[in-house]
Design a protein around this motif. Structure first.
Motif, PDB file in Angstrom:
ATOM      1  N   LEU A  77      22.228  28.695  29.719  1.00 52.17           N
ATOM      2  CA  LEU A  77      21.382  28.233  30.823  1.00 52.17           C
ATOM      3  C   LEU A  77      21.458  26.716  30.980  1.00 52.17           C
ATOM      4  O   LEU A  77      21.424  26.205  32.102  1.00 52.17           O
ATOM      5  CB  LEU A  77      19.934  28.679  30.634  1.00 52.17           C
ATOM      6  CG  LEU A  77      19.657  30.149  30.924  1.00 52.17           C
ATOM      7  CD1 LEU A  77      18.180  30.464  30.692  1.00 52.17           C
ATOM      8  CD2 LEU A  77      20.058  30.522  32.342  1.00 52.17           C
ATOM      9  N   ALA A  78      21.565  25.990  29.888  1.00 53.06           N
ATOM     10  CA  ALA A  78      21.705  24.534  29.972  1.00 53.06           C
ATOM     11  C   ALA A  78      23.017  24.168  30.675  1.00 53.06           C
ATOM     12  O   ALA A  78      23.043  23.254  31.509  1.00 53.06           O
ATOM     13  CB  ALA A  78      21.642  23.908  28.582  1.00 53.06           C
ATOM     14  N   ALA A  79      24.098  24.875  30.365  1.00 55.10           N
ATOM     15  CA  ALA A  79      25.381  24.623  31.036  1.00 55.10           C
ATOM     16  C   ALA A  79      25.271  24.938  32.528  1.00 55.10           C
ATOM     17  O   ALA A  79      25.815  24.205  33.367  1.00 55.10           O
ATOM     18  CB  ALA A  79      26.494  25.446  30.388  1.00 55.10           C
ATOM     19  N   LYS A  80      24.549  25.988  32.865  1.00 49.15           N
ATOM     20  CA  LYS A  80      24.322  26.330  34.266  1.00 49.15           C
ATOM     21  C   LYS A  80      23.537  25.222  34.970  1.00 49.15           C
ATOM     22  O   LYS A  80      23.819  24.863  36.111  1.00 49.15           O
ATOM     23  CB  LYS A  80      23.563  27.653  34.362  1.00 49.15           C
ATOM     24  CG  LYS A  80      23.404  28.178  35.766  1.00 49.15           C
ATOM     25  CD  LYS A  80      22.765  29.539  35.792  1.00 49.15           C
ATOM     26  CE  LYS A  80      23.610  30.607  35.199  1.00 49.15           C
ATOM     27  NZ  LYS A  80      24.817  30.964  35.916  1.00 49.15           N
ATOM     28  N   ALA A  81      22.560  24.647  34.273  1.00 49.96           N
ATOM     29  CA  ALA A  81      21.776  23.552  34.836  1.00 49.96           C
ATOM     30  C   ALA A  81      22.673  22.360  35.162  1.00 49.96           C
ATOM     31  O   ALA A  81      22.528  21.735  36.219  1.00 49.96           O
ATOM     32  CB  ALA A  81      20.668  23.140  33.871  1.00 49.96           C
ATOM     33  N   ILE A  82      23.587  22.047  34.273  1.00 50.56           N
ATOM     34  CA  ILE A  82      24.526  20.944  34.512  1.00 50.56           C
ATOM     35  C   ILE A  82      25.395  21.257  35.735  1.00 50.56           C
ATOM     36  O   ILE A  82      25.547  20.423  36.626  1.00 50.56           O
ATOM     37  CB  ILE A  82      25.400  20.684  33.271  1.00 50.56           C
ATOM     38  CG1 ILE A  82      24.535  20.163  32.124  1.00 50.56           C
ATOM     39  CG2 ILE A  82      26.531  19.708  33.595  1.00 50.56           C
ATOM     40  CD1 ILE A  82      25.220  20.182  30.777  1.00 50.56           C
ATOM     41  N   ASP A  83      25.938  22.460  35.776  1.00 48.70           N
ATOM     42  CA  ASP A  83      26.795  22.866  36.898  1.00 48.70           C
ATOM     43  C   ASP A  83      26.058  22.800  38.233  1.00 48.70           C
ATOM     44  O   ASP A  83      26.669  22.560  39.272  1.00 48.70           O
ATOM     45  CB  ASP A  83      27.329  24.283  36.688  1.00 48.70           C
ATOM     46  CG  ASP A  83      28.339  24.386  35.563  1.00 48.70           C
ATOM     47  OD1 ASP A  83      28.877  23.337  35.131  1.00 48.70           O
ATOM     48  OD2 ASP A  83      28.584  25.526  35.104  1.00 48.70           O
ATOM     49  N   ASN A  84      24.738  23.020  38.189  1.00 48.49           N
ATOM     50  CA  ASN A  84      23.940  23.086  39.418  1.00 48.49           C
ATOM     51  C   ASN A  84      23.105  21.826  39.667  1.00 48.49           C
ATOM     52  O   ASN A  84      22.109  21.870  40.382  1.00 48.49           O
ATOM     53  CB  ASN A  84      23.060  24.338  39.411  1.00 48.49           C
ATOM     54  CG  ASN A  84      23.890  25.601  39.556  1.00 48.49           C
ATOM     55  OD1 ASN A  84      24.930  25.597  40.194  1.00 48.49           O
ATOM     56  ND2 ASN A  84      23.434  26.673  38.951  1.00 48.49           N
ATOM     57  N   ASN A  85      23.517  20.708  39.064  1.00 49.31           N
ATOM     58  CA  ASN A  85      22.954  19.391  39.388  1.00 49.31           C
ATOM     59  C   ASN A  85      21.494  19.183  38.980  1.00 49.31           C
ATOM     60  O   ASN A  85      20.761  18.452  39.656  1.00 49.31           O
ATOM     61  CB  ASN A  85      23.106  19.093  40.889  1.00 49.31           C
ATOM     62  CG  ASN A  85      24.527  19.239  41.354  1.00 49.31           C
ATOM     63  OD1 ASN A  85      25.424  18.652  40.767  1.00 49.31           O
ATOM     64  ND2 ASN A  85      24.737  20.043  42.373  1.00 49.31           N
ATOM     65  N   TRP A  86      21.066  19.757  37.873  1.00 49.03           N
ATOM     66  CA  TRP A  86      19.739  19.453  37.329  1.00 49.03           C
ATOM     67  C   TRP A  86      19.888  18.257  36.403  1.00 49.03           C
ATOM     68  O   TRP A  86      20.840  18.170  35.621  1.00 49.03           O
ATOM     69  CB  TRP A  86      19.183  20.661  36.570  1.00 49.03           C
ATOM     70  CG  TRP A  86      18.809  21.768  37.507  1.00 49.03           C
ATOM     71  CD1 TRP A  86      19.615  22.763  37.968  1.00 49.03           C
ATOM     72  CD2 TRP A  86      17.542  21.948  38.144  1.00 49.03           C
ATOM     73  NE1 TRP A  86      18.929  23.562  38.848  1.00 49.03           N
ATOM     74  CE2 TRP A  86      17.646  23.088  38.973  1.00 49.03           C
ATOM     75  CE3 TRP A  86      16.329  21.264  38.090  1.00 49.03           C
ATOM     76  CZ2 TRP A  86      16.584  23.545  39.742  1.00 49.03           C
ATOM     77  CZ3 TRP A  86      15.276  21.729  38.850  1.00 49.03           C
ATOM     78  CH2 TRP A  86      15.401  22.853  39.670  1.00 49.03           C
ATOM     79  N   SER A  87      18.955  17.315  36.464  1.00 46.64           N
ATOM     80  CA  SER A  87      19.072  16.142  35.589  1.00 46.64           C
ATOM     81  C   SER A  87      18.380  16.345  34.253  1.00 46.64           C
ATOM     82  O   SER A  87      18.667  15.640  33.298  1.00 46.64           O
ATOM     83  CB  SER A  87      18.549  14.877  36.270  1.00 46.64           C
ATOM     84  OG  SER A  87      17.170  14.953  36.490  1.00 46.64           O
ATOM     85  N   GLY A  88      17.467  17.313  34.179  1.00 43.60           N
ATOM     86  CA  GLY A  88      16.805  17.544  32.904  1.00 43.60           C
ATOM     87  C   GLY A  88      15.866  18.728  32.928  1.00 43.60           C
ATOM     88  O   GLY A  88      15.526  19.265  33.986  1.00 43.60           O
ATOM     89  N   ILE A  89      15.465  19.114  31.713  1.00 34.33           N
ATOM     90  CA  ILE A  89      14.571  20.250  31.510  1.00 34.33           C
ATOM     91  C   ILE A  89      13.575  19.860  30.424  1.00 34.33           C
ATOM     92  O   ILE A  89      13.975  19.341  29.373  1.00 34.33           O
ATOM     93  CB  ILE A  89      15.357  21.500  31.080  1.00 34.33           C
ATOM     94  CG1 ILE A  89      16.459  21.826  32.092  1.00 34.33           C
ATOM     95  CG2 ILE A  89      14.415  22.694  30.881  1.00 34.33           C
ATOM     96  CD1 ILE A  89      17.565  22.708  31.561  1.00 34.33           C
ATOM     97  N   VAL A  90      12.292  20.092  30.687  1.00 29.14           N
ATOM     98  CA  VAL A  90      11.231  19.834  29.720  1.00 29.14           C
ATOM     99  C   VAL A  90      10.512  21.151  29.484  1.00 29.14           C
ATOM    100  O   VAL A  90      10.032  21.781  30.439  1.00 29.14           O
ATOM    101  CB  VAL A  90      10.247  18.763  30.235  1.00 29.14           C
ATOM    102  CG1 VAL A  90       9.090  18.579  29.268  1.00 29.14           C
ATOM    103  CG2 VAL A  90      10.970  17.441  30.479  1.00 29.14           C
ATOM    104  N   ILE A  91      10.441  21.567  28.212  1.00 27.58           N
ATOM    105  CA  ILE A  91       9.866  22.877  27.887  1.00 27.58           C
ATOM    106  C   ILE A  91       8.716  22.728  26.906  1.00 27.58           C
ATOM    107  O   ILE A  91       8.893  22.213  25.796  1.00 27.58           O
ATOM    108  CB  ILE A  91      10.941  23.819  27.298  1.00 27.58           C
ATOM    109  CG1 ILE A  91      12.061  24.011  28.323  1.00 27.58           C
ATOM    110  CG2 ILE A  91      10.323  25.154  26.899  1.00 27.58           C
ATOM    111  CD1 ILE A  91      13.189  24.894  27.864  1.00 27.58           C
TER     112      ILE A  91
END
Length: 159
Positions: A77-91
């Motif tokens: 999912l983190a790799a998908k976030a990179i591919d889809n232009n997300w700059s970060g995730i806070v959980i």
């Protein structure tokens, strides 16, 4: 100018500090952007759904209620976030695959790690106000994250 949350906090009295201690898991340690939100009670269905969308350099904030039962984000999912232009995730919860996450070019902050994957039962919601760390976090607020902590603002801050 480099982003530092202490400087931003000093310059913006109305910026709120999330009063929780987060660990960094991605290789990017300083990141910011406009917020999208998800509530994920031991189920990362909404994390997956949201990260499949174009992030437009936004941040995904996930409220997992500090649960240690399972991880809400892993390497795929983190790799998908990179591919889809997300700059970060806070959980406000756990991640897994920490060895791989540490090599990925994205900001990832979470409370802890857990080797267990979450179930995908479609539980939770998205785009709602989150409340953790004595802070309300709304969709379209702005967040500024670094090794000092996390600031949340209703407006974009200049640095």
């Amino acid at each position: 100018m480099k982003l530092t949350t202490p400087d931003l906090s000093d310059q913006n009295d109305d910026a709120k500090v999330i009063e929780l201690s987060f660990n960094h898991y991605g290789s990017i340690k300083s990141f910011h952007g406009q917020i999208e939100t998800a509530i994920c009670p031991n189920d990362n269905s909404y994390v997956k759904e949201i990260l499949e969308e174009d992030g437009k350099n936004r941040l995904l904030f996930v409220d997992g209620s500090k649960s240690m039962k399972c991880a809400l984000l892993g390497d795929m999912l983190a790799a998908k976030a990179i591919d889809n232009n997300w700059s970060g995730i806070v959980i406000n919860g756990c991640v897994r695959d920490v060895e791989i996450l540490s090599s990925l070019s994205i900001g990832i902050m979470a409370i802890a790690s857990s080797p267990k994957r979450s179930k995908k039962k479609g539980q939770g919601s998205r785009s709602e106000t989150l409340n953790f760390g004595n802070t309300s976090i709304n969709r379209n607020d702005w967040a500024y994250c670094d090794q000092n902590g996390i600031l949340v603002s209703t407006k974009e801050l200049k640095f």
